[in-house]
Design a protein around this motif. Structure first.
Motif: not given
Length: 320
Positions: A1, A6, A96, A99, A102-103
């Motif tokens: 990312m 972000e 993404d 991503e 995942r976060r």
């Protein structure tokens, strides 16, 4: 990312938001479950929204430009945390998706691992293909158990069930509630599934498991008409099959188990046949179930009966 992406995405406490903030996202999720799994997720979504408005749902939301486009929630069960869901919509402002997932998961996992008194975390992400969300779990020391989502088409006619001589099959009733918990506890002793779901290890846990599938719409709406028990000659329970309705014309086996001493007598096959026959008579189009890949005996039985694997997904477990 990228740095730009972000900064576009914030991960915020889910309890900052209301059902109105989350409803558009859940409408997307309902569509995904319907298309991928033939599963009407709307009753589960409504339950989530009620908990949202009561500020009872711990978890995190992915927010971009004021819009919630992803979330993950969890629940506490005594010394255990259970990750209930993870969903990120497509096209989240060019971010993404993997991503963001995942976060979200990293926040959830870290929160649970740091929660006082939590010594175990469980997660089963049925709507995610195996491996899709594995990275944050594996990096935090979770074990991974691949599971199969299998389906059986119910169109067309088929011979009725044959009952093994050792048991009688009859419909499940409310009076079977407590004895069913005893069968579940005995059937899963030293079984791979009791590693994935620790509720199976005790009578109290099995009763809580039954309560969740019979009284709540988290795994479809319980369908007593297509749920059966196997009785031994002393009229004691030897096996149980419980079925829910996950769409108006789709059944889902939420539990099937047989006491160890009655295995290899065709009891599971007979109970499954009774459920299939009932759903066929009621014009259901298909029946689904989930099974742990390592449970090869059960997998082979389902394949012989015509079930096909539609998806492989992961169950994750962490012991602190």
């Amino acid at each position: 990312m990228s740095v730009l992406q972000e900064t576009l995405v914030e991960i915020l406490d889910l309890r900052h938001f209301s059902s109105a903030d989350l409803r558009p996202l859940l409408e997307d999720e309902i569509q995904v479950w319907g298309n991928a799994l033939c599963w009407d997720y709307s009753s589960s979504a409504e339950m989530i929204l009620r908990y949202m408005d009561a500020k009872f749902l711990p978890g995190y939301a992915a927010v971009s430009r004021g819009r919630v486009f992803g979330y993950s929630f969890f629940v506490y069960e005594n010394s255990k945390g259970v990750i209930g869901d993870l969903f990120v919509s497509e096209g989240g402002n060019g971010t993404d998706r993997e991503e963001v997932e995942r976060r979200l998961l990293t926040h959830v996992i870290e929160t649970l691992q740091q929660s006082p008194g939590v010594h175990r975390i469980e997660a089963q992400l049925l709507a995610h293909e195996t491996g899709a969300a594995a990275k944050p779990f594996l990096s935090q020391g979770f074990s991974r158990h691949p599971r199969l989502f299998m389906t059986l088409p119910l169109v067309g006619s088929e011979a009725g069930p044959t009952t093994p001589s050792k048991v009688a099959i009859r419909r499940w009733t409310e009076q079977d509630y407590q004895p069913s918990a005893g069968v579940i506890t005995s059937a899963y002793r030293n079984h791979v599934d009791s590693e994935i779901n620790d509720q199976y290890r005790t009578l109290t846990g099995s009763l809580r498991f039954l309560n969740n599938i019979v009284r709540f719409p988290g795994c479809g709406t319980f369908d007593p008409e297509s749920s059966f028990v196997a009785l031994d000659r002393a009229q004691a329970l030897a096996g149980v099959i419980l079925c829910s309705r996950v769409r108006h014309d789709v059944g889902h086996v939420t539990q099937i188990c047989v006491l160890p001493e009655y295995r290899s007598y065709g009891v599971g096959k007979a109970m499954l046949a009774a459920t299939v026959q009932n759903l066929r008579q009621r014009k259901f189009s298909s029946l689904s179930l989930t099974v742990t890949e390592a449970n090869t005996r059960a997998v082979e039985l389902y394949r012989r009966l015509g079930f096909e694997t539609k998806r492989v997904f992961d169950a994750f477990v962490w012991e602190g």
